[in-house]
Design an enzyme around this catalytic site. Structure first.
Site, short mmCIF file in Angstrom:
data_model
loop_
_atom_site.label_atom_id
_atom_site.label_comp_id
_atom_site.label_asym_id
_atom_site.label_seq_id
_atom_site.Cartn_x
_atom_site.Cartn_y
_atom_site.Cartn_z
N GLY A 1 0.82 -1.21 0.00
CA GLY A 1 0.00 0.00 0.00
C GLY A 1 0.86 1.26 0.00
O GLY A 1 1.91 1.31 -0.63
N SER A 2 0.40 2.24 0.74
CA SER A 2 1.04 3.56 0.70
C SER A 2 2.46 3.55 1.23
O SER A 2 3.23 4.47 0.94
CB SER A 2 0.20 4.56 1.48
OG SER A 2 -1.08 4.64 0.91
N THR A 3 2.82 2.56 2.02
CA THR A 3 4.20 2.56 2.52
C THR A 3 5.18 2.42 1.36
O THR A 3 6.33 2.83 1.46
CB THR A 3 4.44 1.41 3.52
OG1 THR A 3 4.13 0.17 2.89
CG2 THR A 3 3.60 1.58 4.77
N PHE A 4 4.69 1.87 0.24
CA PHE A 4 5.57 1.73 -0.92
C PHE A 4 5.88 3.09 -1.54
O PHE A 4 6.80 3.22 -2.35
CB PHE A 4 4.92 0.80 -1.95
CG PHE A 4 5.85 0.37 -3.05
CD1 PHE A 4 6.81 -0.60 -2.82
CD2 PHE A 4 5.79 0.97 -4.30
CE1 PHE A 4 7.68 -0.99 -3.82
CE2 PHE A 4 6.67 0.58 -5.31
CZ PHE A 4 7.61 -0.40 -5.07
N LYS A 5 5.12 4.12 -1.15
CA LYS A 5 5.38 5.46 -1.70
C LYS A 5 6.76 5.94 -1.33
O LYS A 5 7.33 6.83 -1.99
CB LYS A 5 4.30 6.44 -1.22
CG LYS A 5 2.95 6.16 -1.90
CD LYS A 5 1.81 6.93 -1.28
CE LYS A 5 0.49 6.49 -1.91
NZ LYS A 5 -0.67 6.89 -1.11
#
Lengths: 453, 497
Positions: free
Chosen positions: B227-231
């Site tokens: 999810g957003s942690t991959f940003k």
């Protein structure tokens, strides 16, 4: 002393015969060595399993040493020219057997076999002493050959009246003791075969019909002995004791061959053996199973039932390797049933390795060879056949059971002479050694520097 | 019957006696040859036969070596007096199960118990004082000990934070790669599997049938959509590739964003993402900005950066194998856009996301994570150190320092506020990953972060937390709400040690 009675007619000449050394000192020294080795083994077991010398070590050494000493004294008294090797070998094998049984007892505290084995060993040595002291001349036995065969048959038939144990009717139980009468029958049959063949060897050898290069004997001479043999083998098949059956058969063929020198006997023997093996292997499920196990020792593993006894035995031998795990450090108890009797050799193989196993085999070989040597030195056929017969019993028995537990031949229940748990067997083997001592004493005391033809 | 003087005529007997003797000699030779076959030639095969219990007996003959955390063993051995004598015991079994694994007499072993089995069981030749002699000497050396890199307080903080929930925590010391915490819940007591009795079998069947999969090591063997942690990765790629040069310059990003070549319109949970700067987009986790950013960076640079952080690595061992985290490299632009916000085929283990955070915290340099500090003999002498763990440059140092800034902002004024620690600088990133058919499953709540105590030269800990059954409120907040407090407790435990 004995040589007066056994002096052969060859001593007609006035020239005194050269005397062989008596060698009783050698015997004593070897007995001491045998006792020390056994005590060492006993201590090694204790050290390996509990970390301390077992408390009974001194008593055990004293007991075994005392027994051996009594036997030695009997030999000194009544068989001074006897071969010095058989007695120490018997002491060492018996002592080692006690060590192995004691070692296995430590893992089966509820079922201790060593004390009883020691009692039986004492009885065996007692019988040894009785035979050495009481039997002045082995040729006396010749007179009782038919008594012997009758007794042998009775002993073989006796267990049929008793319930089967583990599929074989070979035991009788009296007052808590299990006795295997077939063990005693072996010696009696050997005496009978030797006497009968000594009396009839010429007739057996020279009459009969020649077929190609083989000479076959006539039915008239053959009749009685084949009858006896068939009877004993038939009894054994009924009792499902294939090992003893095989032993009797082998003994019979060897003695016939030695008595007559006729290769025809071997041919007949082989044909009979093949036929017998085929028939029994196909008709008797118990034996059939044994043959299947021999051909495929790991079949039960593949079938998901875990290793059977033979597979466990092979694992034990393999675990021993060349030098063994050391006394007390193996896991031959994985075999489960009959580790102290039929499979005692697996413990020896695992804990003493190929080196120890070969040494044990060589001890037996030496004992057998001494028997044959006495036979060669003797001059009268009964003694010769008796010595060959007794030595062959030992050799065949060792081969049948050792070959069985190492997967060389199908496994048949049988006691490893002296090593295995089993009172009847120990007593019988001491009797065999006593007779060998007796025969070798005759042979060596009447030795005249020439070998008999 | 013949009399005593009868010699049986003139017929000789001696040759036949000799023949019989030779026959007995042949029997002896056969016995000896066969014994040599069984005891020497076939010995190896018989010894290796799985039905032969001897190797198992030898293996459990002595106490197994221990696994140490913070200088104290977390394992033990119990003398059962049975044929397989010593059985494994565990102190705090469920707490350390994802690290120790189990060592069962019936079901084999896993994780450190498995990876270090030869050392623990004493069969490792390195344990012997005389390695050459080892092969021939009978009996194994006493089992060696495995000293782990774990921080007991961090481990316990992570376990307590996850109590009653499904999830995992992985924490790493950024400068070294030492794994400080590795927790997976629900857990189990590996001692239940140690023996070989019916109890162990029943436990095995029960644990395997449990729908919550307590024996699954979620920290290293389970991948989740990050999810957003991959940003963090996407931002790193954009900065490294020079697509973004100014954190505060507005990006040319529509809201909603139509994925290239499709009619799918991507939206945001938060407002104000249109043309937001990277700083704002990161702080408020704008999907539109990062999806477009990934497409702008391009597949090559995105894949290279993801790979540098450790994605698509099938070889990672700590020393037990870690499941491969994936960033799909065969994608069209729309899929690349989704991949760049941690969806589509992008999947990561919690350990992998801790590695991402650690690389950022460590100035763009990463060391492979490891769990074994050193191994020792039972006497305490070192057998082997942790080995050298090569340093790799993941992103440029300047990129790393700007990423740290972004992560710090996210904690100080963005979605990661729950991770803030007094007396320390904390950087973090929340994530909420949808999953299940039609996104019907409860979302996974993520939080990745690092912490640097005030006055310390470098960050001491990087951590990744995933909570599988996060609160049903499917807002971005769940990453910060469910996972961030756990990360904070773990980081605080490390900083306080």
């Amino acid at each position: 002393m004995t040589q007066a009675g056994t002096a052969p007619p060859a001593s007609r000449t006035a020239v005194p015969r050269p005397r062989l050394p008596r060698r009783r000192g050698v015997e004593l020294a070897l007995i001491v060595l045998a006792v020390l080795l056994s005590v060492y083994g006993y201590c090694a077991v204790g050290l390996a399993r509990t970390g301390s010398v077992p408390p009974g070590a001194a008593g055990y050494g004293a007991g075994l040493g005392g027994l051996a000493l009594l036997a030695h004294i009997a030999v000194r008294l009544r068989a001074p020219y006897a071969d010095p090797l058989p007695l120490p070998i018997a002491v060492l094998l018996n002592g080692l057997g006690l060590v192995l049984i004691y070692r296995l007892d430590l893992q089966t505290p509820a079922d201790r076999a060593a004390p009883a084995q020691l009692v039986w060993s004492t009885l065996g040595v007692g019988l040894f002493i009785v035979v050495v002291l009481g039997l002045r001349d082995h040729r006396v036995l010749q007179r009782y050959s038919y008594v012997c065969v009758a007794a042998a048959l009775v002993l073989l038939l006796l267990p049929i009246l008793f319930p089967a144990v583990n599929g074989a009717r070979i035991w009788i139980r009296i007052a808590g003791f299990s006795i295997q009468p077939g063990e005693f029958a072996k010696v009696l049959l050997a005496v009978f075969f030797a006497a009968y063949l000594a009396a009839n060897r010429s007739a057996l050898a020279y009459t009969g019909r020649r077929l190609w290069r083989l000479q076959f004997p006539t039915g008239r001479v053959l009749g009685p002995i084949v009858t006896i043999w068939l009877l004993s083998v038939g009894v054994l098949v009924l009792e499902r004791d294939l090992g003893t059956s095989l032993l009797f058969f082998g003994l019979f063929v060897v003695l016939l061959y030695v008595a007559t020198g006729r290769t025809g006997w071997i041919a007949v023997g082989l044909v009979l053996a093949v036929l017998g093996a085929w028939a029994v292997g196909h008709l008797e499920p118990h034996v059939h199973g044994r043959i299947e196990d021999w051909l495929h020792p790991f079949a039960s593993i593949d079938a998901g039932e875990g290793p059977n006894q033979l597979a466990q035995s092979l694992f034990a031998f393999a675990a021993g390797g060349t030098t063994g795990t050391g006394l007390g450090l193996g896991h031959s108890t994985l075999i489960g049933f009959a580790t102290k009797s039929d499979f005692i050799l697996a413990t020896a193989g695992e804990e003493l390795g190929l080196a120890g196993l070969a040494a044990i085999f060589l001890l037996y070989a030496l004992l057998v060879e001494r028997g044959f040597r006495a036979a060669l030195a003797l001059r009268e056929p009964f003694g010769r056949l008796l010595a060959v017969g007794l030595a062959s019993i030992l050799a065949l028995q060792v081969f049948v059971i050792a070959g069985g537990v190492t997967g060389l031949i199908p496994l048949t229940g049988m006691a490893m002479p002296f090593l295995a748990q089993g009172g009847s067997s120990v007593v019988t083997n001491w009797a065999i050694v006593a007779l060998l001592i007796r025969v070798s004493d005759s042979a060596r005391s009447q030795y005249d520097g020439e070998e008999a033809p | 019957m013949s009399g005593p003087g009868d010699y049986g005529g003139t017929r000789p007997m001696a040759p036949y006696i000799r023949h019989a003797l030779v026959f007995c000699g042949l029997l002896l030779l056969a016995l000896l040859a066969n014994a040599a076959r069984v005891q020497v030639v076939e010995a190896g095969a018989y010894g290796d036969n799985p039905a032969n219990r001897r190797s198992a007996i030898a293996r459990y003959q002595q106490p197994r070596g221990n696994i140490l955390v913070g200088g104290a063993p977390v394992t033990g051995s119990r003398d059962t007096g049975e044929q397989l004598r010593y059985e494994r015991t565990y102190l705090d079994g469920p707490l350390y199960a994802p690290v120790t694994g189990f060592a069962s007499q019936r079901f084999g072993s896993t994780f450190l118990e498995h990876a270090e089995d030869r050392l623990l069981s004493g069969t490792d030749p390195l344990l012997s004082q005389f390695p050459v002699w080892h092969d021939t000497a009978s009996g194994a050396a006493p089992g060696g000990n495995v000293v782990t890199t774990l921080n007991a307080r961090a481990q316990r903080a992570a376990y307590q934070g996850l109590r009653g929930r499904k999830g995992a925590v992985a924490a790493i010391e950024p400068a070294t790669g030492r794994v400080l915490a590795l927790v997976s819940t629900p857990s189990y007591d590996p001692a239940r599997l140690s023996g070989n009795g019916t109890g162990a079998t029943a436990a095995w069947e029960q644990l395997n049938a449990d729908p919550d999969k307590p024996m699954l090591n979620r920290a290293v063997r389970q991948t989740y959509p990050p999810g957003s942690t991959f940003k963090v990765v996407t931002a790193a790629a954009a900065l490294d590739a020079g697509v973004i040069t100014d954190l505060d310059a507005p990006t040319d990003s529509p809201d909603p964003y139509r994925l290239p070549g499709t009619t799918t319109r991507l939206t945001n949970e938060a407002d104000g993402c249109r043309d937001a700067s990277l700083r704002e987009a990161f702080a408020w986790s704008c999907n539109t900005v990062f999806a477009k950013l990934g497409v702008d960076v391009g597949l090559g640079d995105m894949a290279a950066t993801a790979g540098a952080f450790g994605f698509n690595d099938t070889e990672l061992r700590v020393p037990f194998a870690v499941a491969e985290s994936t960033f799909d490299t065969v994608v069209d632009k729309a899929q690349l856009g989704l991949s760049s916000i941690g969806q589509y085929n992008t999947r990561a283990t919690p350990l992998q996301m801790a590695m991402v955070s650690a690389a950022v915290a460590n100035g763009g340099q990463a060391r492979a994570p490891y769990l074994v500090e050193r191994t020792t003999r039972s006497s305490g002498e070192t057998v082997a150190g942790g080995g050298t763990h090569p340093l790799t440059q993941v992103v440029r140092a300047s990129t790393a320092s700007r990423l740290k800034e972004l992560m710090r902002d996210a904690v100080e004024r963005g979605t990661g506020g729950n991770a803030a620690i007094r007396g320390a600088t904390v950087g973090g990133k929340t994530g909420t990953a949808q999953h299940g058919v039609g996104n019907t499953g409860l979302p996974y709540a993520w939080f990745v972060s690092w912490a640097q105590a005030d006055g310390a030269p470098e960050p001491a800990v990087a951590v990744a937390v995933v909570v599988e059954d996060a609160s049903a409120d499917r807002g971005e907040i769940s990453g910060g709400g469910d996972a961030a407090p756990i990360a904070r407790d773990v980081m605080r435990a490390v900083l306080g040690s």
